[in-house]
Design a protein around this motif. Structure first.
Motif, PDB file in Angstrom:
ATOM      1  N   SER A 129      49.024  41.677  43.342  1.00  0.00           N
ATOM      2  CA  SER A 129      50.226  42.455  43.630  1.00  0.00           C
ATOM      3  C   SER A 129      49.939  43.452  44.739  1.00  0.00           C
ATOM      4  O   SER A 129      48.786  43.842  44.955  1.00  0.00           O
ATOM      5  CB  SER A 129      50.714  43.200  42.386  1.00  0.00           C
ATOM      6  N   LEU A 186      51.185  35.092  53.359  1.00  0.00           N
ATOM      7  CA  LEU A 186      51.988  35.318  52.156  1.00  0.00           C
ATOM      8  C   LEU A 186      51.831  36.755  51.657  1.00  0.00           C
ATOM      9  O   LEU A 186      52.815  37.424  51.307  1.00  0.00           O
ATOM     10  CB  LEU A 186      51.567  34.329  51.063  1.00  0.00           C
ATOM     11  N   ILE A 228      52.456  38.660  43.912  1.00  0.00           N
ATOM     12  CA  ILE A 228      52.233  37.550  44.835  1.00  0.00           C
ATOM     13  C   ILE A 228      52.450  36.212  44.122  1.00  0.00           C
ATOM     14  O   ILE A 228      51.953  35.998  43.019  1.00  0.00           O
ATOM     15  CB  ILE A 228      50.797  37.595  45.406  1.00  0.00           C
ATOM     16  N   ASP A 229      53.162  35.309  44.783  1.00  0.00           N
ATOM     17  CA  ASP A 229      53.360  33.960  44.274  1.00  0.00           C
ATOM     18  C   ASP A 229      52.035  33.193  44.339  1.00  0.00           C
ATOM     19  O   ASP A 229      51.491  32.990  45.421  1.00  0.00           O
ATOM     20  CB  ASP A 229      54.428  33.263  45.125  1.00  0.00           C
ATOM     21  N   GLN A 230      51.509  32.796  43.188  1.00  0.00           N
ATOM     22  CA  GLN A 230      50.214  32.111  43.150  1.00  0.00           C
ATOM     23  C   GLN A 230      50.353  30.585  43.269  1.00  0.00           C
ATOM     24  O   GLN A 230      49.355  29.859  43.253  1.00  0.00           O
ATOM     25  CB  GLN A 230      49.479  32.456  41.845  1.00  0.00           C
ATOM     26  N   GLU A 231      51.577  30.090  43.390  1.00  0.00           N
ATOM     27  CA  GLU A 231      51.799  28.648  43.401  1.00  0.00           C
ATOM     28  C   GLU A 231      51.535  28.010  44.757  1.00  0.00           C
ATOM     29  O   GLU A 231      51.179  26.846  44.844  1.00  0.00           O
ATOM     30  CB  GLU A 231      53.238  28.336  42.963  1.00  0.00           C
ATOM     31  N   ARG A 284      47.765  31.871  52.779  1.00  0.00           N
ATOM     32  CA  ARG A 284      47.682  32.870  51.703  1.00  0.00           C
ATOM     33  C   ARG A 284      47.712  34.283  52.296  1.00  0.00           C
ATOM     34  O   ARG A 284      48.369  35.176  51.753  1.00  0.00           O
ATOM     35  CB  ARG A 284      46.386  32.698  50.903  1.00  0.00           C
ATOM     36  N   ALA A 315      54.506  39.910  51.641  1.00  0.00           N
ATOM     37  CA  ALA A 315      54.747  40.716  50.442  1.00  0.00           C
ATOM     38  C   ALA A 315      54.622  42.210  50.741  1.00  0.00           C
ATOM     39  O   ALA A 315      55.374  43.026  50.185  1.00  0.00           O
ATOM     40  CB  ALA A 315      53.770  40.320  49.332  1.00  0.00           C
TER      41      ALA A 315
END
Length: 333
Positions: A184, A312, A329-332, A309, A316
């Motif tokens: 985060s 990303l 954070i989107d971990q996908e 990453r 954020a």
């Protein structure tokens, strides 16, 4: 003996000219073509043919390419190179946002091509030495990483703010040094110089393994500073990436006689060690690693998936500052 790899360079401006200089100096590489609609203004192409477009560069016949254009052109150039089956390294950040970054990742991975992002701090001698010492457990449990990256405004930047240009260095190097991903972020930005993009950011973050992270980044300071401070169970490492120096301040083992200090239930000062480390040029190390990855002899490059990453997390940070909230954070991806 392996034949030289034929290299194409897209963009030969402020950063591209450094790539050209280094590419021309590396054994096993031949800079064969440069694509830049503005031409070779700095006279750095050497014997390479200078053309206006990526398509013209590809038609000359290249094995690998380096993209050093402004960030807004990374997607277009990258997709064209992927469709031409050219192994490619793109300067950081990979693209202007995570969605564009994913398009590049998918294109290169689907084509089975070697792909990389130019996160050069991973080749900085101070951080290479730091990473090795952390891997050996010299710090014990890691509690916190704090970075400071500030200096004057770089006139070469017009299409992104300080988050994508500078903070992406700190995001990537922190994740790499820790071998951990961001969980985060909470950030605040400011616009102080009249440009459309932010020129200052302060970030507080937490990684998946619980390490607390902070980044102070701006291009408003007359002081140029590039520091990474890692604090843990056994002391603190300070990596000065501007000078490629690494120092360790260990926790003290000697009891203090000063009551006011002795009553503090924390650590005390111990010995400080400034390590003597080899200092090869990071850009040369980066290109040698990519050369060897294309040849299939090593795999220690920063892949586009890793670069995505980082973008990303940068997205954020900007979202957090805009909405004044902590972003998970989107971990996908």
């Amino acid at each position: 003996m392996m034949s030289d790899l034929r290299v194409g360079l897209v963009g030969i401006g402020m950063m591209g000219r450094h790539h050209a200089r280094v590419l021309r100096s590396i054994e096993g590489l031949e800079l064969i073509a440069v694509a830049d609609p503005a031409g070779d203004k700095h006279g750095m192409a050497g014997q390479a043919e200078v053309v206006a477009t990526v398509a013209e560069m590809v038609s000359i016949g290249i094995d690998m390419a380096v993209v050093a254009t402004p960030t807004m052109y990374h997607l277009e150039a990258g997709l064209e190179l992927a469709s031409a089956n050219v192994h490619t390294m793109i300067e950081k950040p990979l693209a202007t946002n995570a969605a564009e970054s994913k398009q590049l990742v998918d294109a290169f991975e689907d084509a089975g091509l070697v792909n990389a992002v130019g996160h050069i701090e991973r080749c900085n001698p101070a951080l290479v030495a730091l990473r090795a010492r952390l891997d050996e457990g010299e710090l014990g449990d890691i509690y916190q990483v704090a970075t400071r990256r500030q200096g004057p405004f770089p006139n070469r930047i017009a299409d992104v703010g300080v988050v994508k240009d500078l903070a992406t260095h700190d995001i990537d190097l922190t994740a790499w040094v820790l071998q951990d991903d961001y969980k985060s972020v909470s950030a605040h930005t400011a616009h102080k110089s009249g440009r459309p993009h932010e020129d200052l950011i302060s970030v507080t973050a937490r990684t998946l393994n619980g390490t607390v992270v902070s980044h102070l980044v701006n291009w408003l300071s007359p002081l140029k500073e590039r520091l990474t401070v890692v604090t843990g169970e056994k002391g603190t490492f300070i990596a000065d990436t501007l000078n490629a120096d690494l120092t360790f301040h260990e926790n003290g083992l000697v009891a203090t006689e000063w009551d006011r200090i002795a009553s503090f239930r924390g650590v005390t000062e111990g010995n400080s060690t400034r390590f003597a480390i080899p200092k090869p040029e990071p850009l040369k190390v980066q290109h040698e690693a990519f050369r060897d990855a294309v040849r299939g002899t090593r795999q220690d490059i920063v892949t586009m998936r890793q670069g995505m990453r980082t973008v990303l997390v940068a997205d954020a940070c900007i979202e957090s500052a805009r909405e004044e909230r902590t972003v998970v954070i989107d971990q996908e991806l």
